[in-house]
Design a protein around this motif. Structure first.
Motif, PDB file in Angstrom:
ATOM      1  N   ASP A 116       0.835  -1.207   0.000  1.00  0.00           N
ATOM      2  CA  ASP A 116       0.000   0.000   0.000  1.00  0.00           C
ATOM      3  C   ASP A 116       0.864   1.250   0.000  1.00  0.00           C
ATOM      4  OD1 ASP A 116      -2.300  -1.508   0.120  1.00  0.00           O
ATOM      5  OD2 ASP A 116      -2.468  -1.383   2.297  1.00  0.00           O
ATOM      6  N   ARG A 117       1.910   1.242   0.846  1.00  0.00           N
ATOM      7  CA  ARG A 117       2.762   2.416   0.955  1.00  0.00           C
ATOM      8  C   ARG A 117       3.516   2.654  -0.353  1.00  0.00           C
ATOM      9  NH1 ARG A 117       7.537   2.329   4.938  1.00  0.00           N
ATOM     10  NH2 ARG A 117       8.597   1.995   2.978  1.00  0.00           N
ATOM     11  N   ASP A 118       4.010   1.559  -0.925  1.00  0.00           N
ATOM     12  CA  ASP A 118       4.780   1.695  -2.159  1.00  0.00           C
ATOM     13  C   ASP A 118       3.937   2.206  -3.320  1.00  0.00           C
ATOM     14  OD1 ASP A 118       6.906   0.780  -0.777  1.00  0.00           O
ATOM     15  OD2 ASP A 118       6.848  -1.253  -1.594  1.00  0.00           O
ATOM     16  N   HIS A 119       2.629   1.944  -3.259  1.00  0.00           N
ATOM     17  CA  HIS A 119       1.778   2.320  -4.387  1.00  0.00           C
ATOM     18  C   HIS A 119       0.893   3.530  -4.105  1.00  0.00           C
ATOM     19  CE1 HIS A 119       3.111  -1.661  -5.518  1.00  0.00           C
ATOM     20  NE2 HIS A 119       2.812  -1.331  -6.758  1.00  0.00           N
ATOM     21  N   ALA A 120       1.109   4.165  -2.969  1.00  0.00           N
ATOM     22  CA  ALA A 120       0.252   5.305  -2.622  1.00  0.00           C
ATOM     23  C   ALA A 120       0.770   6.578  -3.279  1.00  0.00           C
ATOM     24  CB  ALA A 120       0.214   5.482  -1.108  1.00  0.00           C
ATOM     25  N   TRP A 121      -0.162   7.467  -3.549  1.00  0.00           N
ATOM     26  CA  TRP A 121       0.173   8.780  -4.078  1.00  0.00           C
ATOM     27  C   TRP A 121       0.055   9.801  -2.958  1.00  0.00           C
ATOM     28  CZ3 TRP A 121      -3.973   6.741  -7.633  1.00  0.00           C
ATOM     29  CH2 TRP A 121      -3.404   6.051  -8.727  1.00  0.00           C
ATOM     30  N   PRO A 122       0.838  10.861  -3.039  1.00  0.00           N
ATOM     31  CA  PRO A 122       0.714  11.891  -2.010  1.00  0.00           C
ATOM     32  C   PRO A 122      -0.653  12.569  -2.082  1.00  0.00           C
ATOM     33  CG  PRO A 122       2.357  12.517  -3.673  1.00  0.00           C
ATOM     34  CD  PRO A 122       1.849  11.174  -4.039  1.00  0.00           C
ATOM     35  N   TRP A 123      -0.977  13.286  -1.042  1.00  0.00           N
ATOM     36  CA  TRP A 123      -2.166  14.124  -0.932  1.00  0.00           C
ATOM     37  C   TRP A 123      -3.446  13.329  -0.634  1.00  0.00           C
ATOM     38  CZ3 TRP A 123      -6.859  15.185  -3.474  1.00  0.00           C
ATOM     39  CH2 TRP A 123      -7.496  16.362  -3.038  1.00  0.00           C
ATOM     40  N   TYR A 124      -3.680  12.203  -1.308  1.00  0.00           N
ATOM     41  CA  TYR A 124      -4.924  11.455  -1.118  1.00  0.00           C
ATOM     42  C   TYR A 124      -5.029  10.852   0.280  1.00  0.00           C
ATOM     43  CZ  TYR A 124      -5.648  11.369  -6.207  1.00  0.00           C
ATOM     44  OH  TYR A 124      -5.853  11.706  -7.514  1.00  0.00           O
ATOM     45  N   SER A 125      -6.264  10.623   0.706  1.00  0.00           N
ATOM     46  CA  SER A 125      -6.530   9.842   1.916  1.00  0.00           C
ATOM     47  C   SER A 125      -6.798   8.406   1.510  1.00  0.00           C
ATOM     48  CB  SER A 125      -7.768  10.380   2.640  1.00  0.00           C
ATOM     49  OG  SER A 125      -7.515  11.645   3.192  1.00  0.00           O
ATOM     50  N   TYR A 126      -6.311   7.484   2.315  1.00  0.00           N
ATOM     51  CA  TYR A 126      -6.524   6.056   2.045  1.00  0.00           C
ATOM     52  C   TYR A 126      -7.287   5.442   3.204  1.00  0.00           C
ATOM     53  CZ  TYR A 126      -3.412   6.413  -1.903  1.00  0.00           C
ATOM     54  OH  TYR A 126      -2.872   6.759  -3.112  1.00  0.00           O
ATOM     55  N   ILE A 127      -8.517   5.017   2.933  1.00  0.00           N
ATOM     56  CA  ILE A 127      -9.315   4.363   3.968  1.00  0.00           C
ATOM     57  C   ILE A 127      -9.170   2.853   3.807  1.00  0.00           C
ATOM     58  CG2 ILE A 127     -11.699   3.847   4.687  1.00  0.00           C
ATOM     59  CD1 ILE A 127     -12.371   6.749   4.427  1.00  0.00           C
ATOM     60  N   ILE A 128      -8.925   2.184   4.923  1.00  0.00           N
ATOM     61  CA  ILE A 128      -8.798   0.724   4.912  1.00  0.00           C
ATOM     62  C   ILE A 128      -9.820   0.142   5.876  1.00  0.00           C
ATOM     63  CG2 ILE A 128      -7.275  -1.245   5.372  1.00  0.00           C
ATOM     64  CD1 ILE A 128      -4.903   0.563   4.841  1.00  0.00           C
ATOM     65  N   VAL A 129     -10.589  -0.837   5.398  1.00  0.00           N
ATOM     66  CA  VAL A 129     -11.515  -1.534   6.292  1.00  0.00           C
ATOM     67  C   VAL A 129     -11.065  -2.986   6.397  1.00  0.00           C
ATOM     68  CG1 VAL A 129     -13.213  -2.017   4.459  1.00  0.00           C
ATOM     69  CG2 VAL A 129     -13.923  -2.081   6.839  1.00  0.00           C
ATOM     70  N   SER A 130     -10.954  -3.454   7.631  1.00  0.00           N
ATOM     71  CA  SER A 130     -10.577  -4.841   7.864  1.00  0.00           C
ATOM     72  C   SER A 130     -11.837  -5.710   7.812  1.00  0.00           C
ATOM     73  CB  SER A 130      -9.914  -4.948   9.239  1.00  0.00           C
ATOM     74  OG  SER A 130      -9.784  -6.292   9.604  1.00  0.00           O
ATOM     75  N   VAL A 131     -11.770  -6.838   7.107  1.00  0.00           N
ATOM     76  CA  VAL A 131     -12.904  -7.768   7.042  1.00  0.00           C
ATOM     77  C   VAL A 131     -12.402  -9.138   7.509  1.00  0.00           C
ATOM     78  CG1 VAL A 131     -14.692  -8.811   5.599  1.00  0.00           C
ATOM     79  CG2 VAL A 131     -13.900  -6.496   5.087  1.00  0.00           C
ATOM     80  N   GLN A 132     -12.859  -9.548   8.685  1.00  0.00           N
ATOM     81  CA  GLN A 132     -12.400 -10.818   9.275  1.00  0.00           C
ATOM     82  C   GLN A 132     -13.493 -11.862   9.122  1.00  0.00           C
ATOM     83  OE1 GLN A 132      -9.356 -11.268  10.785  1.00  0.00           O
ATOM     84  NE2 GLN A 132      -8.678  -9.137  10.698  1.00  0.00           N
ATOM     85  N   ASN A 133     -13.172 -12.965   8.472  1.00  0.00           N
ATOM     86  CA  ASN A 133     -14.154 -14.033   8.254  1.00  0.00           C
ATOM     87  C   ASN A 133     -15.456 -13.511   7.661  1.00  0.00           C
ATOM     88  OD1 ASN A 133     -12.582 -16.177   9.349  1.00  0.00           O
ATOM     89  ND2 ASN A 133     -12.990 -15.313  11.369  1.00  0.00           N
ATOM     90  N   GLY A 134     -15.342 -12.531   6.774  1.00  0.00           N
ATOM     91  CA  GLY A 134     -16.533 -12.023   6.104  1.00  0.00           C
ATOM     92  C   GLY A 134     -17.286 -10.953   6.877  1.00  0.00           C
ATOM     93  N   ALA A 135     -16.803 -10.587   8.078  1.00  0.00           N
ATOM     94  CA  ALA A 135     -17.492  -9.556   8.864  1.00  0.00           C
ATOM     95  C   ALA A 135     -16.616  -8.304   8.977  1.00  0.00           C
ATOM     96  CB  ALA A 135     -17.825 -10.078  10.253  1.00  0.00           C
ATOM     97  N   PRO A 136     -17.190  -7.127   8.705  1.00  0.00           N
ATOM     98  CA  PRO A 136     -16.398  -5.902   8.751  1.00  0.00           C
ATOM     99  C   PRO A 136     -15.953  -5.565  10.171  1.00  0.00           C
ATOM    100  CG  PRO A 136     -18.708  -5.390   8.381  1.00  0.00           C
ATOM    101  CD  PRO A 136     -18.590  -6.876   8.353  1.00  0.00           C
ATOM    102  N   GLN A 137     -14.699  -5.123  10.304  1.00  0.00           N
ATOM    103  CA  GLN A 137     -14.165  -4.724  11.612  1.00  0.00           C
ATOM    104  C   GLN A 137     -13.742  -3.261  11.566  1.00  0.00           C
ATOM    105  OE1 GLN A 137     -14.286  -7.075  14.057  1.00  0.00           O
ATOM    106  NE2 GLN A 137     -15.127  -8.546  12.623  1.00  0.00           N
ATOM    107  N   ASP A 138     -12.516  -2.986  12.011  1.00  0.00           N
ATOM    108  CA  ASP A 138     -12.050  -1.601  12.079  1.00  0.00           C
ATOM    109  C   ASP A 138     -11.965  -0.916  10.725  1.00  0.00           C
ATOM    110  OD1 ASP A 138     -11.676  -2.063  14.687  1.00  0.00           O
ATOM    111  OD2 ASP A 138      -9.487  -2.210  14.577  1.00  0.00           O
ATOM    112  N   MET A 139     -12.177   0.367  10.733  1.00  0.00           N
ATOM    113  CA  MET A 139     -11.959   1.177   9.539  1.00  0.00           C
ATOM    114  C   MET A 139     -11.013   2.313   9.934  1.00  0.00           C
ATOM    115  SD  MET A 139     -14.783   2.363   6.850  1.00  0.00           S
ATOM    116  CE  MET A 139     -15.522   3.711   7.686  1.00  0.00           C
TER     117      MET A 139
END
Ligand SMILES: [Zn+2]
Length: 146
Positions: A98-121
């Motif tokens: 993710d870090r290697d492919h990120a562009w400056p300025w933008y925000s990157y939201i990541i949501v964790s999905v464990q066993n098909g259920a959404p967790q932290d964002m």
């Protein structure tokens, strides 16, 4: 962002599980009453994860995706302020990829999905020398401010 949009990001991650989902965050930059920079997510554009080789832990945004997202943003009077994707069975922290492919300025939201259920964002942006991701807060509004 609104609770509705946060929910849409989570459900996109659930839909594509065990593969990563990805999409564009459309919105605008503004200021809070105390003049802090505030970035508002006002719409989403779900994209197709084009990483056929490794869709479980990679996503890629192509030039066509950027064009499409840009068109969608302009139609709504918004701009692309970032990108979101899911981490199936992994924590909501940016990977080296993710870090290697990120562009400056933008925000990157990541949501964790464990066993098909959404967790932290979580949300991240590159620091000024582009070597590190810094976490930024996400404020979820229960009701749209008019
Ligand atoms: Zn990732």
């Amino acid at each position: 962002m609104s609770a509705h949009l946060a929910e849409k990001i989570r459900s996109h991650g659930v839909e594509t599980y065990p593969h990563e989902c990805c999409g564009a965050l459309l919105g605008r930059d503004s200021e809070s009453e105390s003049h802090d920079a505030v970035r508002e997510v006002l719409a989403l554009l779900p994209l197709v994860n084009r990483r056929d080789d490794s869709p479980r832990n990679r996503f890629s945004v192509t030039a066509e995706d950027v064009l499409e997202a840009d068109r969608a943003a302009q139609q709504q009077g918004l701009e692309i302020i970032g990108w979101y994707h899911s981490h199936p069975d992994h924590p909501a922290r940016p990977s080296q990829y993710d870090r290697d492919h990120a562009w400056p300025w933008y925000s990157y939201i990541i949501v964790s999905v464990q066993n098909g259920a959404p967790q932290d964002m979580t949300s991240w942006h590159l620091n000024d020398d582009r070597r590190e991701f810094l976490q930024e807060g996400i404020e979820i509004r229960q009701r749209a401010a008019v």
